[in-house]
Design a protein around this motif. Sequence first.
Motif, PDB file in Angstrom:
ATOM      1  N   ARG A  29     -19.106  11.769 -38.056  1.00  0.00           N
ATOM      2  CA  ARG A  29     -19.354  10.950 -36.785  1.00  0.00           C
ATOM      3  C   ARG A  29     -18.346  10.966 -35.865  1.00  0.00           C
ATOM      4  O   ARG A  29     -17.076  10.376 -36.490  1.00  0.00           O
ATOM      5  CB  ARG A  29     -20.300   9.730 -37.111  1.00  0.00           C
ATOM      6  CG  ARG A  29     -21.685  10.016 -37.777  1.00  0.00           C
ATOM      7  CD  ARG A  29     -22.115   8.708 -38.066  1.00  0.00           C
ATOM      8  NE  ARG A  29     -21.348   8.253 -39.359  1.00  0.00           N
ATOM      9  CZ  ARG A  29     -21.665   7.357 -40.052  1.00  0.00           C
ATOM     10  NH1 ARG A  29     -22.328   6.181 -39.683  1.00  0.00           N
ATOM     11  NH2 ARG A  29     -21.030   7.104 -41.138  1.00  0.00           N
ATOM     12  N   PRO A  30     -18.314  10.921 -34.631  1.00  0.00           N
ATOM     13  CA  PRO A  30     -17.201  10.649 -33.826  1.00  0.00           C
ATOM     14  C   PRO A  30     -16.853   9.079 -33.663  1.00  0.00           C
ATOM     15  O   PRO A  30     -17.890   8.296 -33.878  1.00  0.00           O
ATOM     16  CB  PRO A  30     -17.550  10.919 -32.457  1.00  0.00           C
ATOM     17  CG  PRO A  30     -19.020  11.075 -32.269  1.00  0.00           C
ATOM     18  CD  PRO A  30     -19.581  11.367 -33.818  1.00  0.00           C
ATOM     19  N   GLU A  31     -15.846   8.601 -33.710  1.00  0.00           N
ATOM     20  CA  GLU A  31     -15.375   7.181 -33.349  1.00  0.00           C
ATOM     21  C   GLU A  31     -15.858   6.854 -31.972  1.00  0.00           C
ATOM     22  O   GLU A  31     -15.528   7.340 -31.068  1.00  0.00           O
ATOM     23  CB  GLU A  31     -13.941   7.115 -33.477  1.00  0.00           C
ATOM     24  CG  GLU A  31     -13.516   6.879 -34.865  1.00  0.00           C
ATOM     25  CD  GLU A  31     -11.966   6.988 -35.252  1.00  0.00           C
ATOM     26  OE1 GLU A  31     -11.632   6.115 -34.117  1.00  0.00           O
ATOM     27  OE2 GLU A  31     -11.557   7.462 -36.026  1.00  0.00           O
ATOM     28  N   ARG A  32     -16.577   5.573 -31.844  1.00  0.00           N
ATOM     29  CA  ARG A  32     -16.960   5.269 -30.411  1.00  0.00           C
ATOM     30  C   ARG A  32     -15.867   4.346 -29.973  1.00  0.00           C
ATOM     31  O   ARG A  32     -15.355   3.437 -30.867  1.00  0.00           O
ATOM     32  CB  ARG A  32     -18.514   4.647 -30.456  1.00  0.00           C
ATOM     33  CG  ARG A  32     -19.477   5.630 -30.923  1.00  0.00           C
ATOM     34  CD  ARG A  32     -20.848   5.138 -30.750  1.00  0.00           C
ATOM     35  NE  ARG A  32     -21.704   6.166 -30.964  1.00  0.00           N
ATOM     36  CZ  ARG A  32     -23.036   5.961 -31.030  1.00  0.00           C
ATOM     37  NH1 ARG A  32     -23.588   4.899 -30.707  1.00  0.00           N
ATOM     38  NH2 ARG A  32     -23.939   6.991 -31.127  1.00  0.00           N
ATOM     39  N   GLN A  33     -15.878   4.209 -28.612  1.00  0.00           N
ATOM     40  CA  GLN A  33     -14.944   3.144 -28.046  1.00  0.00           C
ATOM     41  C   GLN A  33     -15.412   3.131 -26.399  1.00  0.00           C
ATOM     42  O   GLN A  33     -15.730   4.233 -25.717  1.00  0.00           O
ATOM     43  CB  GLN A  33     -13.581   4.065 -28.140  1.00  0.00           C
ATOM     44  CG  GLN A  33     -12.519   3.095 -27.597  1.00  0.00           C
ATOM     45  CD  GLN A  33     -11.016   4.104 -27.774  1.00  0.00           C
ATOM     46  OE1 GLN A  33     -11.050   5.101 -28.114  1.00  0.00           O
ATOM     47  NE2 GLN A  33      -9.935   3.261 -27.717  1.00  0.00           N
ATOM     48  N   THR A  34     -15.350   2.028 -26.171  1.00  0.00           N
ATOM     49  CA  THR A  34     -15.783   1.700 -24.753  1.00  0.00           C
ATOM     50  C   THR A  34     -14.529   1.763 -23.952  1.00  0.00           C
ATOM     51  O   THR A  34     -13.661   0.803 -24.054  1.00  0.00           O
ATOM     52  CB  THR A  34     -16.396   0.200 -24.577  1.00  0.00           C
ATOM     53  OG1 THR A  34     -17.414  -0.043 -25.813  1.00  0.00           O
ATOM     54  CG2 THR A  34     -17.062  -0.178 -23.113  1.00  0.00           C
ATOM     55  N   ILE A  35     -14.780   2.540 -22.742  1.00  0.00           N
ATOM     56  CA  ILE A  35     -13.653   2.650 -21.746  1.00  0.00           C
ATOM     57  C   ILE A  35     -14.167   2.251 -20.594  1.00  0.00           C
ATOM     58  O   ILE A  35     -14.968   2.803 -20.002  1.00  0.00           O
ATOM     59  CB  ILE A  35     -13.234   4.128 -21.955  1.00  0.00           C
ATOM     60  CG1 ILE A  35     -12.450   4.430 -23.260  1.00  0.00           C
ATOM     61  CG2 ILE A  35     -12.065   4.125 -20.895  1.00  0.00           C
ATOM     62  CD1 ILE A  35     -12.276   5.803 -23.295  1.00  0.00           C
ATOM     63  N   SER A  36     -13.529   1.315 -19.859  1.00  0.00           N
ATOM     64  CA  SER A  36     -13.818   0.837 -18.421  1.00  0.00           C
ATOM     65  C   SER A  36     -12.622   1.207 -17.665  1.00  0.00           C
ATOM     66  O   SER A  36     -11.536   0.610 -17.969  1.00  0.00           O
ATOM     67  CB  SER A  36     -14.536  -0.380 -18.422  1.00  0.00           C
ATOM     68  OG  SER A  36     -13.479  -1.415 -18.860  1.00  0.00           O
ATOM     69  N   GLU A  37     -12.851   1.566 -16.411  1.00  0.00           N
ATOM     70  CA  GLU A  37     -11.509   1.887 -15.429  1.00  0.00           C
ATOM     71  C   GLU A  37     -12.249   1.474 -14.148  1.00  0.00           C
ATOM     72  O   GLU A  37     -13.141   2.057 -13.691  1.00  0.00           O
ATOM     73  CB  GLU A  37     -11.188   3.216 -15.541  1.00  0.00           C
ATOM     74  CG  GLU A  37      -9.863   3.500 -14.763  1.00  0.00           C
ATOM     75  CD  GLU A  37      -9.426   4.888 -15.237  1.00  0.00           C
ATOM     76  OE1 GLU A  37      -8.986   5.430 -14.136  1.00  0.00           O
ATOM     77  OE2 GLU A  37      -9.645   5.389 -16.494  1.00  0.00           O
ATOM     78  N   PRO A  38     -11.555   0.790 -13.246  1.00  0.00           N
ATOM     79  CA  PRO A  38     -11.839   0.305 -12.058  1.00  0.00           C
ATOM     80  C   PRO A  38     -11.798   1.493 -11.092  1.00  0.00           C
ATOM     81  O   PRO A  38     -10.978   2.465 -11.167  1.00  0.00           O
ATOM     82  CB  PRO A  38     -11.034  -0.801 -11.671  1.00  0.00           C
ATOM     83  CG  PRO A  38      -9.767  -0.623 -12.340  1.00  0.00           C
ATOM     84  CD  PRO A  38     -10.275  -0.187 -13.857  1.00  0.00           C
ATOM     85  N   VAL A  39     -12.684   1.715 -10.206  1.00  0.00           N
ATOM     86  CA  VAL A  39     -12.475   2.985  -9.165  1.00  0.00           C
ATOM     87  C   VAL A  39     -12.705   2.278  -7.776  1.00  0.00           C
ATOM     88  O   VAL A  39     -13.530   1.403  -7.410  1.00  0.00           O
ATOM     89  CB  VAL A  39     -13.792   3.831  -9.217  1.00  0.00           C
ATOM     90  CG1 VAL A  39     -13.914   4.758  -8.302  1.00  0.00           C
ATOM     91  CG2 VAL A  39     -14.063   4.024 -10.910  1.00  0.00           C
ATOM     92  N   THR A  40     -11.766   2.702  -6.909  1.00  0.00           N
ATOM     93  CA  THR A  40     -11.766   2.308  -5.635  1.00  0.00           C
ATOM     94  C   THR A  40     -12.393   3.275  -4.600  1.00  0.00           C
ATOM     95  O   THR A  40     -11.784   4.354  -4.739  1.00  0.00           O
ATOM     96  CB  THR A  40     -10.331   1.823  -5.141  1.00  0.00           C
ATOM     97  OG1 THR A  40      -9.240   2.844  -5.453  1.00  0.00           O
ATOM     98  CG2 THR A  40      -9.670   0.622  -5.834  1.00  0.00           C
ATOM     99  N   LEU A  41     -13.293   3.009  -4.038  1.00  0.00           N
ATOM    100  CA  LEU A  41     -13.737   3.969  -2.849  1.00  0.00           C
ATOM    101  C   LEU A  41     -13.274   3.901  -1.599  1.00  0.00           C
ATOM    102  O   LEU A  41     -13.186   2.737  -0.907  1.00  0.00           O
ATOM    103  CB  LEU A  41     -15.524   4.188  -2.984  1.00  0.00           C
ATOM    104  CG  LEU A  41     -15.919   4.084  -4.365  1.00  0.00           C
ATOM    105  CD1 LEU A  41     -17.524   3.592  -4.247  1.00  0.00           C
ATOM    106  CD2 LEU A  41     -15.968   5.478  -4.847  1.00  0.00           C
TER     107      LEU A  41
END
Length: 44
Positions: A29-41
């Motif tokens: 099973r793959p290791e799960r990881q939450t990744i959040s990155e801000p996006v500027t439009l």
Amino acid sequence: MGRILKGLVILLIIGFIGLVGYAYLGDMRPERQTISEPVTLDVN
């Protein structure tokens, strides 16, 4: 020559059984990881 062929077939069968056993019992099973990155439009 027959012994070599018979031994090769037996090794192939044992290898196949090992591969199937690892596929069913191995922890792949793959290791799960939450990744959040801000996006500027850039909206005009």
